[in-house]
Scaffold this active site. Structure first.
Site, mmCIF file in Angstrom:
data_model
loop_
_atom_site.group_PDB
_atom_site.id
_atom_site.type_symbol
_atom_site.label_atom_id
_atom_site.label_comp_id
_atom_site.label_asym_id
_atom_site.label_seq_id
_atom_site.Cartn_x
_atom_site.Cartn_y
_atom_site.Cartn_z
ATOM 1 N N CYS A 1 81.562 3.104 -89.824
ATOM 2 C CA CYS A 1 81.341 4.487 -90.251
ATOM 3 C C CYS A 1 82.585 5.039 -90.956
ATOM 4 C CB CYS A 1 80.968 5.347 -89.050
ATOM 5 S SG CYS A 1 80.693 7.065 -89.479
ATOM 6 N N CYS B 1 83.239 8.702 -90.187
ATOM 7 C CA CYS B 1 83.823 9.004 -88.877
ATOM 8 C C CYS B 1 85.293 8.598 -88.822
ATOM 9 C CB CYS B 1 83.089 8.255 -87.755
ATOM 10 S SG CYS B 1 81.324 8.133 -87.941
ATOM 11 N N ASP B 2 85.616 7.438 -89.387
ATOM 12 C CA ASP B 2 86.942 6.850 -89.140
ATOM 13 C C ASP B 2 87.859 6.796 -90.356
ATOM 14 O OD1 ASP B 2 86.041 6.391 -86.566
ATOM 15 O OD2 ASP B 2 85.229 4.431 -87.075
#
Ligand code: NDP
Length: 293
Positions: free
Chosen positions: A129, A132-133
């Site tokens: 992701c 997300c990261d």
């Protein structure tokens, strides 16, 4: 007893629930993690009609708001088993629910490379992701693995945050959309590594420091983003006779499975095109067809 139980609160399941609620059905949505499903992991959505640009989490939030506003019942419980008779019985970690119709909209999860210690470093250098990261690797170098639209679009997203992206694909030709390929090719800080594969992780003091490729070359990166396709979420169907192909559910033109009253829609089904727009429409169509029965 519900009229309809929907497994999955991705865009397909939520779209179905809106149509079911408006048709006066007693409907229950079941979700094992976050409402919104896969779209929570998409950085920017720019191909959904009527919405020029929206982040995945914002669209997921809007969908969840709609569920609440319409008063649609939902439970955040993992489905563990399904028994299909005249009535459809759905067992979760906490409860047992029964309905007349069942819609499976459980989506699919990212496929992994199968490297030694891959699971150990998931969330600690390995990610599925970028949204997300990605920020964790600001000003660092990262690798994106894959050659489909996901790998291309997420490489573009990361290129705006990190120092450099190595896009590694096992073939010469990308499988993803032409517009994305052109954009990737024009980005100064994306280096393409084609006809090559990751064979192992390079680690130091319990941290990712790079990857080793099939040709023996080492690429120094702090983060590895894997976008090599998906595995459908159908584990909870093992006690059923629902027909599948490679784990994907087979449906007819009305989105009904081989079992009467059991429908499936979205990314968990076998089809040619996996897009947000058709996941949403399939959920709606399934409900319209079941109400016409
Ligand atoms: P795809 O299945 O399209 O692509 C997966 C890629 O991973 C392929 O290039 C494949 O290589 C490669 N791959 C598979 N297994 C391995 C492995 N073990 N090692 C190395 N490489 C591997 O998945 P996507 O997630 O990219 O896309 C899924 C669907 O979602 C598609 O239909 C796509 O069009 C859609 N999508 C659309 C977007 C958009 O509209 N903007 C954005 C994201 C996705 P090979 O080609 O050699 O098989």
């Amino acid at each position: 007893m519900y009229d309809l139980i929907i497994i999955g609160m991705g865009i397909s399941g939520i779209s179905a629930s809106i149509y079911a609620k408006r048709a006066g059905m007693k409907v229950l949505l079941l979700e094992s993690s976050a409402p919104g499903g896969t779209i929570n992991k998409i950085s920017e959505i720019e191909n959904y009609p009527g919405i020029i640009s929206i982040s995945g989490p914002d669209l997921a939030y809007n969908l969840f708001e709609e569920v609440n506003k319409l008063g649609i019942e939902y439970k955040l419980e993992r489905v563990t088993d399904v028994l299909l008779d005249e009535a459809k019985t759905v067992k979760t970690t906490n409860n047992v629910y029964i309905s007349k119709y069942l819609l499976i909209a459980s989506g699919r999860r990212p496929k992994m490379l199968g490297l030694k210690e891959e699971e150990k470093y998931l969330g600690r250098g390995i990610s599925t992701c970028a949204l997300c990261d990605g920020a964790l690797y600001k000003n660092s170098d990262v690798a994106v693995i894959g050659g489909g639209s996901s790998a291309l679009s997420e490489a573009l997203y990361l290129a705006n945050i990190v120092n450099k992206v190595y896009l590694i694909h096992r073939k010469e030709e990308f499988r993803g959309e032409d517009t994305l390929i052109k954009e990737v090719e024009s980005k100064d800080n994306i280096e393409l590594i084609l006809n090559n594969e990751v064979t192992s992780l390079a680690t130091k003091e319990d941290k990712i420091e790079g990857i080793i490729l099939k040709d023996g070359k080492k690429i120094n990166v702090k983060g590895i983003f894997i976008y090599i396709g998906y595995i459908p979420n159908t584990d909870f169907l093992e006690n059923t006779n629902i027909k599948m192909e490679n784990g994907y559910i087979l449906v007819d033109e009305h989105h009904e499975t081989n079992i009467k009253g059991v429908y499936a829609s979205g990314d968990v089904t076998k089809k040619d095109i996996y897009q947000i727009v058709n996941a949403a429409s399939e959920g709606a169509e399934a409900v319209v067809y079941m109400t016409k029965q």
